[in-house]
Design an enzyme around this catalytic site. Structure first.
Site, PDB file in Angstrom:
ATOM      1  N   TYR A 143       0.820  -1.217   0.000  1.00 13.15           N
ATOM      2  CA  TYR A 143       0.000   0.000   0.000  1.00 13.15           C
ATOM      3  C   TYR A 143       0.856   1.270   0.000  1.00 13.15           C
ATOM      4  O   TYR A 143       0.364   2.354  -0.277  1.00 13.15           O
ATOM      5  CB  TYR A 143      -0.958   0.029   1.207  1.00 13.15           C
ATOM      6  N   ASP A 225      -2.865 -18.215   1.428  1.00 10.08           N
ATOM      7  CA  ASP A 225      -4.001 -18.909   0.806  1.00 10.08           C
ATOM      8  C   ASP A 225      -4.520 -20.000   1.744  1.00 10.08           C
ATOM      9  O   ASP A 225      -5.728 -20.182   1.914  1.00 10.08           O
ATOM     10  CB  ASP A 225      -3.641 -19.462  -0.584  1.00 10.08           C
TER      11      ASP A 225
END
Ligand code: NAD
Length: 358
Positions: A143, A225
């Site tokens: 970010y 994941d």
């Protein structure tokens, strides 16, 4: 006479203006019960500050935060300010506060109040008893990494973002996670994507190095994941989840939904001298001004303030217990209500919590 804690209060916009005054009633009640001296001062941020001063984070508001012991924030934003440029939108106030207060660690406890198990989309046996702390790195990673932007090349466009972490950024958030774990069940699961990303390879190595100073805490590593799957499959395996800015953004929302309503979840952003406490939800313009907002996320955020900023764990427990009792008695704001339960508004829910405290 003990220390007086100075608290900067930013109700912000929308339901922020309803839930923060209610949370302050709880703050004052717990403070007086425990003989804690509190001094609060409020100021405008977000859309309200844009309307009054033409900017989302006026200097006076920022200075108030910088000169306090802790910040309590409601929420910012709303349709009225949506057309504005990103650089002057209400949400800039949050980014400005995080940056200036150096809040690199976001703590989101995900705890199920057993009375609310049926409000979750998952089966009761999967979620009953979950008590997870998601610790998200808040000021680094993709970010903020450079280069970033959208470039024109060879007749098409190319969007670029960069995941960057330095040793010191990883060390400080890892330390925070191990310290928090010491006050809990002493188990940290660090989540990364070290099978694919070099930044994650470094993350894993540095977290393991820092762990040498915290041998009393157990450390495991998990790929992101797999973690997203495990959160749904068997969330009770987690105590503290430590992860990067983007993975934490996604996983903490997923984890939040285990508990049923966004109106229940508090948060703390810590790292510098002054920490900031706020519910995880936004300003909910669809229900603002109607006494429908659930104040519990903000009230639990006050509990986190007592615990993390003032090291008053007992005051935090009093709030948790009061909320638990009110829910067990069947009182619900509209977001967590179902047939057969007692519907309350924002103020009445707070009255009930105060009754349990006093
Ligand atoms: P939101 O969190 O404000 O609302 C999402 C949904 O949840 C709405 O239906 C709302 O009614 C409900 N909800 C939220 N909090 C609730 C509560 N305490 N009790 C009962 N119901 C509640 O998200 P949104 O609608 O996407 O955003 C609205 C505005 O808030 C936007 O301007 C957005 O940018 C801003 N926002 C601010 C923050 C913040 O200040 N930290 C966070 C997220 C969104």
């Amino acid at each position: 006479m003990g220390k007086t804690y100075k608290i900067a209060v930013f109700p912000g916009d929308g339901i922020g203006k309803e839930i923060v005054p209610q949370a302050l009633r709880v703050l004052n009640a717990v403070a007086s019960k425990h003989n804690i001296n509190i001094k609060t001062a409020d100021a405008l941020i977000g859309g309200s500050a844009i309307d009054e001063f033409g900017m989302p984070l006026p200097e006076d508001s920022l200075n108030l935060a910088l000169n306090s012991d802790a910040v309590l924030l409601g929420a910012v934003g709303g349709p009225k300010w949506e057309g504005l440029d990103y650089s002057v939108r209400p949400e800039r106030a949050l980014l400005g506060l995080r940056e200036k207060l150096r809040l690199y660690g976001n703590l989101r406890p995900v705890k199920l109040f057993s009375a609310l198990a049926d409000a979750s989309s998952l089966k009761r046996e999967v979620i009953d008893g979950i008590d997870i702390m998601v610790i998200r790195e808040l000021t680094g990673g993709i970010y903020f990494g450079k280069p970033r932007g959208i470039e024109k090349t060879d007749g098409q466009e190319k969007g670029i973002n960069t995941e960057v972490y330095t040793t010191s950024e990883i060390e400080r958030i890892a330390r925070l996670a191990f310290e928090v774990a010491r006050g809990r069940r002493k188990n940290v699961c660090s989540v990364d994507k070290a099978n694919v990303l070099e930044s994650s390879e470094l993350w894993r190595r540095i977290v393991s190095n820092v762990h040498k100073e915290y041998k009393d805490v157990e450390l495991t590593h998990m790929y992101v994941d797999n973690c997203s799957m495990q959160l749904i499959r068997y969330p009770k395996q987690f105590d503290v989840i430590l992860t990067t800015n983007m993975f934490g953004d996604i996983l903490s929302d997923e984890a939040a939904m285990l508990t049923g309503s966004i109106g229940m979840l508090p948060s703390a952003s810590i790292g510098g001298d002054v920490a900031m406490y706020e519910p995880i939800h936004g300003s909910a313009p669809d229900i603002a001004g109607q006494d429908k907002a659930n104040p519990i996320a903000t009230i639990l955020s006050v509990g986190m303030m007592f615990k993390y900023s003032f090291k008053l764990d007992g005051a935090c427990s009093v709030i948790d217990t009061a909320v638990t009792r009110v829910l067990e008695k069947g009182y619900r704001t509209p977001d967590i209500w179902s047939a057969g339960q007692k519907l309350t508004g924002t103020r009445e829910m707070t009255d009930l919590i105060l009754n349990e405290i006093e």
